[in-house]
Design an enzyme around this catalytic site. Structure first.
Site, PDB file in Angstrom:
ATOM      1  N   ASN A  33     -41.948 -54.696  29.356  1.00 43.19           N
ATOM      2  CA  ASN A  33     -40.431 -54.270  29.476  1.00 43.19           C
ATOM      3  C   ASN A  33     -40.474 -52.956  28.227  1.00 43.19           C
ATOM      4  O   ASN A  33     -41.321 -53.073  27.430  1.00 43.19           O
ATOM      5  CB  ASN A  33     -39.109 -55.057  29.295  1.00 43.19           C
ATOM      6  CG  ASN A  33     -39.519 -55.930  27.991  1.00 43.19           C
ATOM      7  OD1 ASN A  33     -39.689 -55.508  26.839  1.00 43.19           O
ATOM      8  ND2 ASN A  33     -39.212 -57.338  28.146  1.00 43.19           N
ATOM      9  N   GLY A  41     -41.173 -64.123  33.560  1.00 42.86           N
ATOM     10  CA  GLY A  41     -42.092 -63.832  34.664  1.00 42.86           C
ATOM     11  C   GLY A  41     -43.424 -63.666  34.086  1.00 42.86           C
ATOM     12  O   GLY A  41     -43.891 -64.639  33.024  1.00 42.86           O
ATOM     13  N   ASP A  43     -44.817 -61.749  31.962  1.00 45.45           N
ATOM     14  CA  ASP A  43     -44.714 -61.233  30.578  1.00 45.45           C
ATOM     15  C   ASP A  43     -44.663 -62.485  29.796  1.00 45.45           C
ATOM     16  O   ASP A  43     -45.611 -62.857  28.771  1.00 45.45           O
ATOM     17  CB  ASP A  43     -43.560 -60.250  30.166  1.00 45.45           C
ATOM     18  CG  ASP A  43     -43.891 -59.792  28.795  1.00 45.45           C
ATOM     19  OD1 ASP A  43     -44.841 -59.645  28.574  1.00 45.45           O
ATOM     20  OD2 ASP A  43     -42.804 -59.311  28.535  1.00 45.45           O
ATOM     21  N   SER A 130     -43.135 -54.944  38.830  1.00 44.77           N
ATOM     22  CA  SER A 130     -41.883 -54.430  39.002  1.00 44.77           C
ATOM     23  C   SER A 130     -41.110 -55.378  40.152  1.00 44.77           C
ATOM     24  O   SER A 130     -40.109 -55.114  40.635  1.00 44.77           O
ATOM     25  CB  SER A 130     -41.556 -52.883  39.464  1.00 44.77           C
ATOM     26  OG  SER A 130     -41.557 -52.111  38.299  1.00 44.77           O
ATOM     27  N   GLY A 132     -40.697 -58.414  40.462  1.00 46.44           N
ATOM     28  CA  GLY A 132     -39.890 -59.663  39.921  1.00 46.44           C
ATOM     29  C   GLY A 132     -38.527 -59.406  39.528  1.00 46.44           C
ATOM     30  O   GLY A 132     -37.782 -58.822  40.447  1.00 46.44           O
TER      31      GLY A 132
HETATM   32  P1  ADP Z   1     -40.942 -57.285  36.587  1.00 42.26           P
HETATM   33  O1  ADP Z   1     -40.175 -57.465  35.386  1.00 42.26           O
HETATM   34  O2  ADP Z   1     -41.951 -56.259  36.350  1.00 42.26           O
HETATM   35  O3  ADP Z   1     -40.403 -57.371  37.910  1.00 42.26           O
HETATM   36  P2  ADP Z   1     -41.845 -60.038  36.599  1.00 42.26           P
HETATM   37  O4  ADP Z   1     -42.648 -60.841  35.546  1.00 42.26           O
HETATM   38  O5  ADP Z   1     -40.580 -60.498  36.915  1.00 42.26           O
HETATM   39  O6  ADP Z   1     -42.039 -58.596  36.265  1.00 42.26           O
HETATM   40  O7  ADP Z   1     -42.647 -60.236  38.062  1.00 42.26           O
HETATM   41  C1  ADP Z   1     -43.450 -59.333  38.529  1.00 42.26           C
HETATM   42  C2  ADP Z   1     -44.445 -60.164  39.557  1.00 42.26           C
HETATM   43  O8  ADP Z   1     -45.362 -61.125  38.610  1.00 42.26           O
HETATM   44  C3  ADP Z   1     -43.777 -60.866  40.352  1.00 42.26           C
HETATM   45  O9  ADP Z   1     -44.142 -60.777  41.712  1.00 42.26           O
HETATM   46  C4  ADP Z   1     -43.906 -62.471  40.033  1.00 42.26           C
HETATM   47  O10 ADP Z   1     -43.731 -63.423  41.071  1.00 42.26           O
HETATM   48  C5  ADP Z   1     -45.471 -62.371  39.574  1.00 42.26           C
HETATM   49  N1  ADP Z   1     -45.731 -63.272  38.460  1.00 42.26           N
HETATM   50  C6  ADP Z   1     -44.631 -64.136  37.601  1.00 42.26           C
HETATM   51  N2  ADP Z   1     -45.604 -64.916  36.995  1.00 42.26           N
HETATM   52  C7  ADP Z   1     -47.094 -64.579  37.129  1.00 42.26           C
HETATM   53  C8  ADP Z   1     -48.213 -65.092  36.883  1.00 42.26           C
HETATM   54  N3  ADP Z   1     -48.266 -66.111  35.972  1.00 42.26           N
HETATM   55  N4  ADP Z   1     -49.363 -64.791  37.378  1.00 42.26           N
HETATM   56  C9  ADP Z   1     -49.255 -63.641  38.350  1.00 42.26           C
HETATM   57  N5  ADP Z   1     -48.144 -63.048  38.781  1.00 42.26           N
HETATM   58  C10 ADP Z   1     -46.822 -63.623  38.149  1.00 42.26           C
END
Ligand code: ADP
Length: 191
Positions: A33, A41, A43, A130, A132
């Site tokens: 962010n 998520g 991050d 982006s 999630g």
């Molecule tokens: P953003 O804020 O950019 O949307 P998020 O982390 O919420 O970021 O989500 C981005 C994508 O990463 C989503 O599709 C989510 O399902 C996916 N995601 C979450 N955890 C993991 C992980 N450990 N490995 C790979 N992808 C992940």
């Protein structure tokens, strides 16, 4: 689940269903962010698995860059992750798609790909930035990610040989499978 797609010039796209923190690559792109403050998520998963060193480095970078606009990224080491670097990229928050979100998302991928090449990385992995918490619909986001990666691998990559899309869950994997099949079939240089 895993699929490999061969491009010209021995470049490859790998599509994996799984957790990005468990997959080896020279560089890992993180969906960060603007405040580079860590979050939920992917991050959160990257900071948990990578350990506190990554946040320590971000603490030093943060005052020098301020709030990072969407499309930009900063690099840290990868702590305990099976990688050399993490690129903390800021994706756009989705607000309906007419506020520059497609351009900012494309820029995210281009920024990370260039950062990988500048650091002589051979491979880089991406989550679906982006899609999630930031609410970008999976299909248009996949089309942008795939278009940028194919164009980079075809025309600009010097060191990067392999781009790994790591999708969380079977539905996200299926979106990429369909979108990659279409993009590579309509790309004349892929035949
Ligand atoms: P953003 O804020 O950019 O949307 P998020 O982390 O919420 O970021 O989500 C981005 C994508 O990463 C989503 O599709 C989510 O399902 C996916 N995601 C979450 N955890 C993991 C992980 N450990 N490995 C790979 N992808 C992940």
């Amino acid at each position: 689940m895993e699929k490999l797609y061969d491009l010209p010039n021995s470049r490859q796209i790998r599509l994996i269903e799984g957790d990005i923190t468990r997959i080896s690559a020279d560089a890992i792109a993180n969906a960060a962010n603007s405040g580079l403050a860590g979050g939920g998520g992917v991050d959160g998963a990257i900071h948990r698995a990578g350990g506190p060193e990554i946040m320590r480095e971000l603490d030093e970078i943060r005052p020098t860059v301020g709030r990072l606009p969407a499309g930009q990224a900063v690099a840290t080491s990868a702590g305990r992750l099976p990688a050399k670097f993490v690129f903390h990229a800021v994706g756009p928050v989705y607000r309906g798609g007419h506020s520059g979100e497609p351009e900012a998302l494309a820029e995210c991928y281009r920024t990370c790909l260039s950062m990988a090449d500048e650091r002589s990385c051979r491979s880089i992995s991406f989550p679906a930035i982006s899609t999630g918490i930031y609410g970008y619909p999976a299909e248009p986001a996949a089309r942008i990610a795939i278009r940028e990666v194919i164009s980079f691998l075809r025309d600009r990559a010097l060191h990067v040989q392999e781009v790994i899309f790591v999708q969380f869950g079977a539905a996200a994997f299926a979106v990429y499978e369909t979108t990659l099949a279409y993009a590579l079939q309509v790309d004349p240089s892929a035949n």
